[in-house]
Design a protein around this motif. Structure first.
Motif, mmCIF file in Angstrom:
data_model
loop_
_atom_site.group_PDB
_atom_site.id
_atom_site.type_symbol
_atom_site.label_atom_id
_atom_site.label_comp_id
_atom_site.label_asym_id
_atom_site.label_seq_id
_atom_site.Cartn_x
_atom_site.Cartn_y
_atom_site.Cartn_z
ATOM 1 N N HIS A 71 -42.784 11.549 12.488
ATOM 2 C CA HIS A 71 -41.498 11.998 11.948
ATOM 3 C C HIS A 71 -40.700 12.802 12.970
ATOM 4 O O HIS A 71 -39.483 12.671 13.055
ATOM 5 N N GLU A 72 -41.394 13.613 13.753
ATOM 6 C CA GLU A 72 -40.686 14.411 14.770
ATOM 7 C C GLU A 72 -40.057 13.524 15.827
ATOM 8 O O GLU A 72 -38.951 13.778 16.300
ATOM 9 N N LYS A 73 -40.772 12.488 16.185
ATOM 10 C CA LYS A 73 -40.262 11.580 17.217
ATOM 11 C C LYS A 73 -38.931 10.960 16.751
ATOM 12 O O LYS A 73 -37.950 10.911 17.501
ATOM 13 N N LEU A 131 -34.981 12.531 7.086
ATOM 14 C CA LEU A 131 -34.555 11.742 8.247
ATOM 15 C C LEU A 131 -33.302 10.931 7.918
ATOM 16 O O LEU A 131 -32.381 10.824 8.739
ATOM 17 N N ALA A 132 -33.261 10.390 6.712
ATOM 18 C CA ALA A 132 -32.089 9.590 6.331
ATOM 19 C C ALA A 132 -30.838 10.469 6.290
ATOM 20 O O ALA A 132 -29.766 10.074 6.760
ATOM 21 N N VAL A 133 -30.975 11.667 5.738
ATOM 22 C CA VAL A 133 -29.827 12.583 5.698
ATOM 23 C C VAL A 133 -29.346 12.863 7.122
ATOM 24 O O VAL A 133 -28.140 12.811 7.421
ATOM 25 N N ALA A 134 -30.296 13.113 8.019
ATOM 26 C CA ALA A 134 -29.923 13.417 9.401
ATOM 27 C C ALA A 134 -29.151 12.255 10.024
ATOM 28 O O ALA A 134 -28.134 12.452 10.700
ATOM 29 N N ALA A 135 -29.612 11.031 9.771
ATOM 30 C CA ALA A 135 -28.923 9.861 10.344
ATOM 31 C C ALA A 135 -27.498 9.775 9.810
ATOM 32 O O ALA A 135 -26.555 9.479 10.553
ATOM 33 N N LEU A 136 -27.317 10.036 8.524
ATOM 34 C CA LEU A 136 -25.979 9.952 7.923
ATOM 35 C C LEU A 136 -25.076 11.050 8.474
ATOM 36 O O LEU A 136 -23.911 10.808 8.825
#
Ligand code: ASP
Ligand code: MG
Length: 453
Positions: A71-73, A131-136
């Motif tokens: 997940h960190e990667k 992670l999805a929130v970060a991408a958005l």
């Protein structure tokens, strides 16, 4: 509004997550709610680590490291170095630490309950949601994580919880509506919910589709999109025959039949809340987003009737019971079925004549006992290594000439049994396993040289 649910494969890397964010951006006008699965294999890993801990193996610590690194990667690939990245990594780390406390408890107590399994398994989607929130957000969208456990309220059947729709509707209206109305994209981890008391539950494996259907139903969505790595359901298994075509539309009954025969894109039970409210569910491909995919819609909204796919399932056993004295007698079938019932063995297909009955079973665990008991009712024959080949579709009662076309296509295949039941969506024949592929090819050629729309 619409629900966009992304499966594990479509969020498996920073590139894929960026592609997902672009898809959401393109659909902003339709007010999307985003639902994520866990990253690939993460749910399996979390559950295995819990079993390790319960068996007093310290191996769960290695698995936690693996989980954290993976997940960190992706987080580092998505968010440039700075306070944003540090905050995200902090969140992910806190979740990994939380699941570690569960494992430590399981290890100490040597006890693993369904309730604990759910608390553990839900961490996969809690991680992927971040992670999805970060991408958005990186793409400039106003996206916000919503803890699914505050909106999706279920009973306490751990590992297979059912939604409490009234409460869930109330909560979605309260938490999600205002976000949608102000142009914020809510992002929820799928698969999990909570009881009224706030105890974490899950809907069962494959349950992220269930979350999409439940939220879509609760919000009266216009459409529920299930984004996968497949183009939808196909007229034949593409590994089996060239010329497989994507089926544009199916009814929920057709989808259920296809699932029985191994079409894994969608679990029909999971989408029931959407089906109940007449909300269409569309399967789409993240690798080919412009393709129309397959839409599961209420039968009454669908176009012409006719076949949609040819499927098969091997490893089938046929049992034939014949009893000449059964002629004109009553109660024989009841006695035969009762034997299967007593041995908890489901029967799939049935065909009868005046003096005999044939049934197919998948599960042969209790076959010797069943055979011995049936032998008291009549002469028993067992045919092993059989396959069911089925034509799936809808409105078969109104398709004149269908049977002739099936028999013509199967002219040089030995058919052992035929079944066409009132469900109107499935005509099945049983053939010897080595003939199954040939039968599938012949039927596919006959019915799908042109597609139904
Ligand atoms: N992650 C869960 C599972 O693997 C739920 C899902 O992906 O649908 O079963
Ligand atoms: Mg799935």
């Amino acid at each position: 509004m619409i629900v966009m649910k992304f499966d594990a494969g479509s969020i498996s890397s920073e590139d894929r997550l960026r592609a997902v964010a672009r898809l959401v951006q393109q659909n902003l006008g339709r007010k999307p709610v985003v639902v994520t699965s866990a990253l690939p294999k993460v749910t399996d890993l979390l559950l295995q680590a819990a079993r390790d801990a319960c068996a007093r193996s310290g191996e769960y610590e290695d698995r936690l490291q693996e989980l954290r690194q993976e997940h960190e990667k992706i987080a580092c690939g998505l968010v440039p170095d700075g306070p944003g990245r540090r905050r995200l990594i902090g969140h992910l780390g806190a979740l990994v630490d939380e699941v570690r406390t569960f494992y430590t408890a399981v290890y100490a107590l040597e006890e693993l309950t369904p309730r604990t399994l759910d608390a553990v398994a839900a961490v996969g989607e809690r991680l992927s949601c971040e992670l999805a929130v970060a991408a958005l957000v990186q793409l400039g969208l106003r996206a916000q994580a919503v803890d699914a456990r505050t909106v999706l309220i279920t009973d306490d059947a751990f590992c297979a919880a059912a939604p409490l729709m009234e409460e869930t509707e109330k909560r979605t209206r309260l938490h999600l509506r205002p976000m949608l109305d102000t142009g914020v994209v809510p992002v929820l981890g799928g698969f999990m919910g909570a009881t009224r008391e706030g105890v974490t539950t899950t809907l069962g494996r494959g349950g992220a589709d269930g979350t999409a259907a439940i939220l879509g139903a609760a919000l009266g969505a216009e459409e529920i999109q299930i984004w996968t790595e497949e183009s939808g359901m196909t007229t034949v298994d593409p590994r089996l025959a060239a010329g497989a075509k994507v089926i544009p539309q199916v009814s929920p009954d057709e989808a259920a039949e296809l699932a029985y025969f191994g079409t894994k894109v969608l679990h029909p039970v999971m989408i029931q809340p959407a089906v109940d409210r007449g909300i269409p569910v569309r399967i789409l491909n993240t690798q080919d987003p412009a393709a129309a995919g397959t839409r599961v819609s209420p039968a009454e909204n669908l176009g012409p009737s006719g076949p949609c796919a040819v499927v098969h399932r091997g490893g089938i056993t046929v049992l034939l019971v014949s009893q000449p004295r059964m002629l004109m007698a009553s109660g024989f079938l009841a006695r035969v079925f009762e034997v299967f019932e007593r041995h908890h063995t489901p029967i799939d297909l049935i065909a009868t004549s005046e003096v005999s009955v044939s049934v197919t079973v998948d599960d042969v665990e209790h076959l010797p006992a069943i055979k011995a008991e049936l032998a008291q009712l009549g002469e028993v024959r067992i045919l092993r290594d059989m396959a069911i080949v089925a034509l799936i579709g809808r409105g078969f009662f109104h398709c004149a000439g269908l049977a002739r076309r099936i028999f013509d296509a199967l002219a040089d295949v030995n058919v052992v049994m035929i079944s066409f039941a009132a469900s109107d969506v499935n005509i099945s024949v049983v053939v010897e396993e080595p003939d199954a592929e040939r039968a599938v090819h012949a039927l596919h050629r006959e019915f799908f040289s042109e597609t139904r729309t």
